[in-house]
Design an enzyme around this catalytic site. Structure first.
Site, mmCIF file in Angstrom:
data_model
loop_
_atom_site.group_PDB
_atom_site.id
_atom_site.type_symbol
_atom_site.label_atom_id
_atom_site.label_comp_id
_atom_site.label_asym_id
_atom_site.label_seq_id
_atom_site.Cartn_x
_atom_site.Cartn_y
_atom_site.Cartn_z
ATOM 1 N N ALA A 92 0.810 -1.220 0.000
ATOM 2 C CA ALA A 92 0.000 0.000 0.000
ATOM 3 C C ALA A 92 0.840 1.266 0.000
ATOM 4 O O ALA A 92 0.349 2.341 -0.329
ATOM 5 C CB ALA A 92 -0.928 0.004 1.210
ATOM 6 N N LYS A 93 2.096 1.141 0.435
ATOM 7 C CA LYS A 93 3.041 2.266 0.456
ATOM 8 C C LYS A 93 2.440 3.489 1.135
ATOM 9 O O LYS A 93 2.539 4.618 0.645
ATOM 10 C CB LYS A 93 3.532 2.592 -0.952
ATOM 11 C CG LYS A 93 4.271 1.416 -1.617
ATOM 12 C CD LYS A 93 4.747 1.753 -3.006
ATOM 13 C CE LYS A 93 5.494 0.592 -3.630
ATOM 14 N NZ LYS A 93 4.595 -0.557 -3.954
ATOM 15 N N ARG A 94 1.833 3.272 2.289
ATOM 16 C CA ARG A 94 1.252 4.366 3.050
ATOM 17 C C ARG A 94 2.349 5.119 3.796
ATOM 18 O O ARG A 94 3.471 4.651 3.937
ATOM 19 C CB ARG A 94 0.211 3.837 4.035
ATOM 20 C CG ARG A 94 -1.014 3.180 3.390
ATOM 21 C CD ARG A 94 -1.756 4.138 2.489
ATOM 22 N NE ARG A 94 -3.084 3.659 2.140
ATOM 23 C CZ ARG A 94 -3.433 3.111 0.993
ATOM 24 N NH1 ARG A 94 -2.525 2.941 0.053
ATOM 25 N NH2 ARG A 94 -4.677 2.718 0.762
#
Length: 272
Positions: A92-94
């Site tokens: 998700a690369k949050r």
């Protein structure tokens, strides 16, 4: 899931393969389009044919979010279908601050029950810390990626000649532990993996870029493996789209088995 539990699965399957579940509706076999949920059917067949050779699965959220609410339902059903013993990663690369990160963490760890999530470190410790507050869950921090634009920032050197990715590794390993933090390191970086290992010798590394992106599995193992393996090597397109015909499941299995066979030999060579 602990590092020992992950390593136990690696030893059991003689594999450190992670399968990226990134289903593009434009690329899945056409005969599936008559299904009520073509992507879910595709995912289930991929899982059925790769589960004997993979220890982790990594859905990329973009492929599901692009389908709207129905895509998130497909993601939920995909996660339900996966066996409990496999390690699940939300790609998700949050990365945000305060309550935003805390709510992202609740969404992925409590509502979706992922084991891990990829996180961008650019905003610093207060953007990562909320994810580390969940027992038994993992942050996989972006460190040295394999995309072309990674050179725009990650390799910039400070006045001591240290690249930015090295500063990220040194600083972030004080935030978490070897039991809740891993790092993304691209396979196409080759010998740079050895430099990463010097800074984080005991942490697990998630390594994309083997297969379609041209990374070498042998180099990844040579420079990155430790005595607990310490690697999860991801393959997405090379497995998912090995065939566009009705035999796509068998083709995916063949690709996964080929990687697992090589991984078994590398484990025997480097991880006694």
């Amino acid at each position: 899931m602990t590092s020992q539990e992950i390593f136990a699965q690696i030893k059991k399957k003689a594999s450190f393969l992670c399968v990226g579940l990134d289903p593009d509706p434009q690329r899945i076999p056409k005969h599936l389009l008559k299904e009520k949920d073509p992507v879910l059917t595709f995912n289930k067949i991929i899982i059925d044919h790769t589960i004997d050779h993979a220890v982790a699965y990594k859905p990329n959220l973009a492929f599901y979010e692009a389908m709207g609410p129905a895509g998130l339902e497909t993601l939920a059903k995909t996660l339900e279908y996966l066996p409990e013993e496999v390690f699940t990663i939300a790609d998700a690369k949050r990365g945000d601050i305060g309550n935003t990160s805390r709510l992202y963490a609740k969404a992925f760890f409590e509502q979706m029950n992922f084991d891990a999530i990829t996180v961008a470190p650019y905003m610093g410790e207060d953007s990562v810390g909320p994810f580390l507050a969940f027992d038994g869950k993992w942050v996989i921090l972006l460190a040295l990626t394999s995309n072309q634009g990674s050179q725009d920032f990650q390799l910039i050197e400070n006045k001591e000649g240290k690249p930015l990715y090295a500063s990220v590794l040194e600083k972030s390993k004080t935030w978490g532990t070897t039991e809740n933090m891993m790092y993304v390191v691209g396979a196409t970086r080759g010998e740079s993996i050895a430099e990463v290992r010097k800074l984080v010798p005991e942490h697990f590394l998630l390594v994309p870029g083997v297969g379609a992106q041209g990374g070498s599995l042998e180099e990844v193992a040579k420079y990155g493996m430790n005595n607990q393996c310490g690697l999860l090597v991801n393959s997405s397109r090379g497995i998912l789209y090995a065939s566009a015909e009705k035999d796509f499941g068998e083709a995916a299995k063949k690709e996964a088995l080929a990687l697992q066979t090589d991984m078994a030999q590398l484990l025997d060579s480097y991880c006694k």
